[in-house]
Design an enzyme around this catalytic site. Structure first.
Site, PDB file in Angstrom:
ATOM      1  N   GLU A 137      48.700   5.665  69.103  1.00 46.37           N
ATOM      2  CA  GLU A 137      49.273   6.439  70.156  1.00 46.37           C
ATOM      3  C   GLU A 137      47.894   7.856  70.125  1.00 46.37           C
ATOM      4  O   GLU A 137      48.606   8.789  70.269  1.00 46.37           O
ATOM      5  CB  GLU A 137      50.373   7.395  70.332  1.00 46.37           C
ATOM      6  CG  GLU A 137      51.346   5.901  70.349  1.00 46.37           C
ATOM      7  CD  GLU A 137      52.774   6.798  69.737  1.00 46.37           C
ATOM      8  OE1 GLU A 137      53.227   6.190  70.552  1.00 46.37           O
ATOM      9  OE2 GLU A 137      53.097   7.324  68.940  1.00 46.37           O
ATOM     10  N   VAL A 138      46.713   7.457  69.894  1.00 49.94           N
ATOM     11  CA  VAL A 138      46.360   9.078  70.102  1.00 49.94           C
ATOM     12  C   VAL A 138      45.601   9.303  71.561  1.00 49.94           C
ATOM     13  O   VAL A 138      44.811   8.198  71.884  1.00 49.94           O
ATOM     14  CB  VAL A 138      44.248   8.335  69.007  1.00 49.94           C
ATOM     15  CG1 VAL A 138      43.771   9.786  69.312  1.00 49.94           C
ATOM     16  CG2 VAL A 138      45.005   8.493  67.997  1.00 49.94           C
TER      17      VAL A 138
END
Length: 339
Positions: A137-138
């Site tokens: 989840e960057v």
């Protein structure tokens, strides 16, 4: 400790401890004490000291449970920035910083110097073979806004593909942790492999996104061991017998050879903490995790929900007798011993 007792009672043998995140940094580092001093909810009351962690590891060991810590990066790191200035990427609005910060800045040599010192401490404290390095989840929006990052992208030939920048960061981090003599392997979330990062052969990839059968097939085709957690996010609650879907999720139900399926190490029941704390974590986790445990310890042919329901009701009452505040799992009923 109650959760560890419940894990042991249900034959769950690895405690994946997602110990820090955006919201708080409660891990007390001896090398970088300012991380918890500045990044925890409270630097005195809401922290895990070295003594606390050693006590938990030893308590778990006596129950036959391994403790695997996770320090997720480059995203999920907002709390890191308070105690480690210069670690996170300044976000820009136009040509000026807007005062907010995004993921870890992957362009600085100081970033990797910090990570090496920090994880050297971590692997000395936590004795397990594995450490979970995250990588999920960057959000690329802050990187895209920052002119220093975009200049670095051009210099490295990454163009506008920010997944390559994430790959660059993760490759450096994996090389750092993989170089420690005391550490034999690491666990990562599936995005790291999805983005093409080269990993060591003994890496464990945790699959958490759908469609998980395709991802399990892909990861094992690379010869990598894998864990499945997609089906078992217990923090997503619903009314009624939601454990049925947990019981019906089979980790080996994907297209692959026998050799690929032998690479599936097991699965994980996840309880994320956005709406969970010490007041409700035990009843929300148990006995629903018992359904996951039975699924993971059972042959693929064992699928009868009605039979499982009777066993889980009985197991819930066993936990109640042991002082574990496990909630009802299949509607109205009772145990002879109530808390």
């Amino acid at each position: 400790m109650t959760n560890l007792d419940a894990m042991a009672a249900n034959k769950m043998n690895v405690f994946h401890w997602h110990i820090v995140d955006d919201q708080s940094f409660p891990y007390q580092s001896l090398v970088f004490p300012q991380l918890s001093e500045q990044g925890a909810y409270d630097p005195y009351l809401h922290v895990y000291s070295r003594a606390d962690i050693m006590e938990i590891i030893e308590y778990a060991r006596n129950l036959g449970i391994r403790v695997v810590p996770e320090f997720d990066s480059p995203g999920h790191t907002e709390s890191w920035g308070f105690g480690q200035p210069g670690l996170l990427t300044p976000c820009y609005s136009g040509v000026q910083p807007d005062g907010t910060y995004g993921p870890v800045d992957p362009t600085k040599n100081t970033t990797y110097q910090f990570l090496k010192s920090f994880f050297q401490e971590v692997v000395k404290l936590f004795p397990d073979t594995y450490v979970h390095l995250g990588g999920d989840e960057v959000d690329f929006s802050c990187w895209k806004s920052n002119p220093i990052i975009t200049a670095f992208m051009s210099q490295m030939g990454f163009g506008t593909d920010y997944s390559k920048l994430e790959q660059y960061y993760m490759q450096n981090l994996l090389d750092i942790v993989g170089s420690f003599a005391s550490q034999n392997g690491y666990i990562i979330w599936q995005e790291v492999v999805d983005n093409g990062v080269t990993v060591k052969p003994d890496t464990v990839v945790e699959v958490w996104k759908d469609p998980h059968p395709e991802e399990m097939s892909k990861v094992t085709a690379l010869g990598l061991r894998t864990l499945l957690s997609t089906c078992w996010y217990l923090n997503y609650i619903s009314y009624g017998d939601d454990w049925h879907s947990y019981y019906q999720c089979e980790p080996l139900a994907f297209n692959g050879t026998a050799q690929q399926k032998a690479l599936v190490m097991g699965g994980e029941a996840c309880m994320w903490g956005e709406y969970v704390d010490g007041t409700n974590v035990i009843p929300r986790t148990w006995p629903r995790t018992g359904a996951v445990a039975e699924r993971l310890w059972s042959p693929v042919t064992q699928t009868d929900i009605n039979d499982a329901s009777m066993r889980l009701e009985e197991q819930r009452c066993r936990m109640i007798r042991r002082g574990i505040n496990a909630e009802p799992i299949s509607g109205s009923g009772y145990c002879d011993e109530e808390i």
